[in-house]
Design an enzyme around this catalytic site. Structure first.
Site, mmCIF file in Angstrom:
data_model
loop_
_atom_site.group_PDB
_atom_site.id
_atom_site.type_symbol
_atom_site.label_atom_id
_atom_site.label_comp_id
_atom_site.label_asym_id
_atom_site.label_seq_id
_atom_site.Cartn_x
_atom_site.Cartn_y
_atom_site.Cartn_z
ATOM 1 N N TYR A 131 7.525 70.639 59.204
ATOM 2 C CA TYR A 131 6.126 70.671 58.781
ATOM 3 C C TYR A 131 5.649 69.224 58.679
ATOM 4 C CZ TYR A 131 6.219 75.676 57.735
ATOM 5 O OH TYR A 131 6.299 77.042 57.837
ATOM 6 N N HIS B 262 -1.020 85.504 52.996
ATOM 7 C CA HIS B 262 -0.136 84.367 52.685
ATOM 8 C C HIS B 262 0.930 84.758 51.674
ATOM 9 C CE1 HIS B 262 1.070 80.208 51.965
ATOM 10 N NE2 HIS B 262 0.992 80.460 50.667
#
Length: 587
Positions: free
Chosen positions: A212, A396
């Site tokens: 990430y 999410h």
């Protein structure tokens, strides 16, 4: 509208990789990180089938299988396999893999309309597949995330029944949304439309499976004036189509006069400046296979203006299963903004669970659900009389989430679901335009339920912000913008500490009203019975509610010890139309 294109047309046009160069109705993903293996598809919603086209380096005597599984596992899975026998006889068969990885030919063949062209060491082949074949060995293609799995092996072979997935010398998996909203029409952009490009610059991607990468960016000066975001899309560096898995742009939610450190590096690096932690409100999101996101023409997302902080953070998830160390990337996202403001401001409301350790998931659970509530008492006081129209949704969770659903309840009766992803993956998050806008009225309730799998965890998983904690959220995009920004719940303190007292007195667990919540959950020696008891508690708890405006101010009311929303009339499961099976039953 007929979207099924001829094999020749797709083959010619799909040599173009960029999404904006594809013909209307054709979708694309790269199946490997190098971009050598590609999948294209078109949809026919009337007849409920998909037409696929696969491009892959493949010698005529090799075999190639492509298919679907629940969460990307290679077995059990459902495949269509192209293979060549010893007399150069080319076959294409519907197969499935069992729990031992053995490949079996399906008695019902549902990989239809096969065609193939070989170009020396390269193959292009097409086939069609029904969404639901009514075959128990076949995967049902449905809304939400689909995990595409593929295998490549050496041949020629006598019979695919003799194969095991271990015979493949190459294999891979990608996630995408197959059943896209194909009714989206490009809306003519206003005259005063500008583009903002957020890109990383020559990032040397680490040779690890998952990276990430975060980059903080200052917005251009002209956004001192209020604009509307009306569209966003990905900019993928050519050759990295299989590497860039998903991206998000977060606004830094703080005072307009605050400067944020211009960090550019791994998101979970200990050296990442703490002031970047405020960059967490999603403005735009893209995931592999996603087309440009068009905001309905009557509304737009606010960006810029007098009290708007001028910093955003872009996060890119790189998927590098081959652990290559020579990737260099300059991908990013493009936002289209206009100073010609639309009729309505769009807004985002957070539904689901509070970010709190009051909710927990025991270890070693194959399936454990938690639900967050936006209750009727909150929507009654916060929504205008005509309600709001929800047009987009981003589901999410963190690492253990495997399914997310948001249900819509009015006067005790369940209406059509707001959104569902039965094969959800935290590694594939995108804002999805709903296929039908949903009007939510004052007094409606929205229930977001997440299912988790913690079989690989030794300790209890708590709700919270850290990646190893858990969340259950649906960020819904709607108009017209109202004050309500957070409509979420958790178990009430009274119910929770009554439970901890019970665990101490009746189960001899080291829990106490004098301990903190995390300590209490951590002190429980979890077994299946105690996990079931906790789940039963959550099904019958009273709620602590967040019914909050964007300022953090809670709407007037008593939001502690609120009863759960009860559904008197549940929505029946979707009906499967299986004509052949009906005929068999009628015999």
């Amino acid at each position: 509208m007929q979207l099924i294109r001829s094999f020749i047309l797709i083959s010619y046009l799909c040599s173009l990789v960029d999404a904006d160069e594809l013909p209307q109705g054709v979708s694309y993903i790269s199946l490997d990180s190098s971009g050598n293996i590609s999948l294209y598809w078109t949809l026919d919603y009337d007849e409920k089938y998909v037409k696929f086209e696969v491009h892959s380096p493949l010698r005529v005597w090799e075999w190639f299988a492509i298919g679907f599984s629940d969460y990307g596992e290679f077995y059990p899975a459902d495949y269509c396999v192209l293979w060549t026998g010893w007399k150069w006889r080319i076959k294409f068969e519907d197969v499935w893999t069992d729990k031992d990885g053995n490949i079996n030919v399906d008695t019902q063949q549902d990989c239809k309309n096969f065609d193939v062209t070989f170009h020396r060491t390269y193959a292009k082949f097409t086939f069609t597949r029904k969404f639901d074949t009514c075959d128990n060995e076949d995967y049902i293609i449905e809304d939400g995330t689909t995990h595409i799995v593929w295998l490549k092996g050496k041949g020629p072979i006598n019979d695919v029944n003799n194969l095991n997935i271990d015979d493949a010398y190459e294999k891979g998996m990608q996630r995408t949304q197959l059943l896209k909203n194909i009714e989206i029409e490009t809306i003519k952009k206003p005259k005063y439309t500008r583009t903002i490009e957020f890109k990383v610059d020559q990032v040397s991607v680490p040779g690890s499976d998952t990276t990430y990468w975060c980059k903080v960016i200052e917005l251009p000066e002209y956004l001192d004036k209020l604009h509307h975001i009306i569209e966003f899309e990905a900019i993928i560096q050519r050759g990295n189509e299989g590497l860039v898995h998903h991206m998000e742009i977060f606004h830094c939610e703080t005072s307009a006069d605050i400067s944020i450190s211009l960090y550019n590096g791994p998101c979970f690096n200990e050296e990442r400046p703490t002031d970047t932690q405020v960059c967490k409100k999603v403005l735009a999101a893209w995931a592999m296979g996603a087309t440009p996101f068009f905001i309905p023409q009557e509304t737009g997302l606010r960006i810029g203006g007098k009290n708007f902080n001028k910093f955003v953070m872009m996060e890119i998830h790189y998927n590098n299963p081959e652990l290559k160390t020579d990737y260099v990337d300059s991908s990013g996202m493009r936002l289209y903004v206009t100073s010609m403001l639309r009729k309505y401001d769009a807004g985002v409301i957070e539904l689901g669970l509070e970010y709190t350790d009051k909710m927990a998931i025991p270890p070693k659970q194959e399936s454990f659900t938690l639900s967050g509530y936006c209750i009727a008492e909150c929507t009654s006081i916060s929504l205008p009389p005509h309600g709001i129209t929800i047009f987009g949704s981003q589901l999410h969770t963190h690492l253990t989430g495997v399914q997310v659903i948001t249900r819509h309840v009015r006067d005790g009766r369940e209406l059509l679901e707001l959104n569902r992803d039965n094969h959800y993956s935290t590694h594939f998050q995108e804002i999805r335009l709903l296929k039908r806008p949903v009007v939510v009225l004052p007094g409606d309730a929205l229930i977001t339920t997440c299912r988790y799998n913690t079989q690989n965890r030794e300790n209890v998983t708590l709700g919270g912000f850290a990646i190893k904690d858990e969340m259950c959220v649906n960020y819904v995009y709607y108009y017209p913008k109202i004050e309500l920004e957070v409509c979420k719940s958790s178990i009430s303190y009274q119910t929770l500490f009554t439970y901890f007292r019970y665990m101490n007195e009746w189960e001899n667990q080291n829990t106490s009203v004098n301990y903190g919540i995390s300590t209490n959950y951590g002190n429980i020696e979890w077994n299946q019975k105690r996990a079931e008891n906790l789940h039963n508690l959550y099904d019958d708890m009273t709620l602590s509610m967040q019914c909050n405006a964007s300022t953090g101010r809670r709407f007037p009311g008593d939001w502690e010890n609120i009863p759960l929303t009860r559904v008197s009339y549940s929505l029946p499961p979707p009906m499967r139309i299986c004509k052949e099976k009906k005929k068999e039953l009628n015999k």
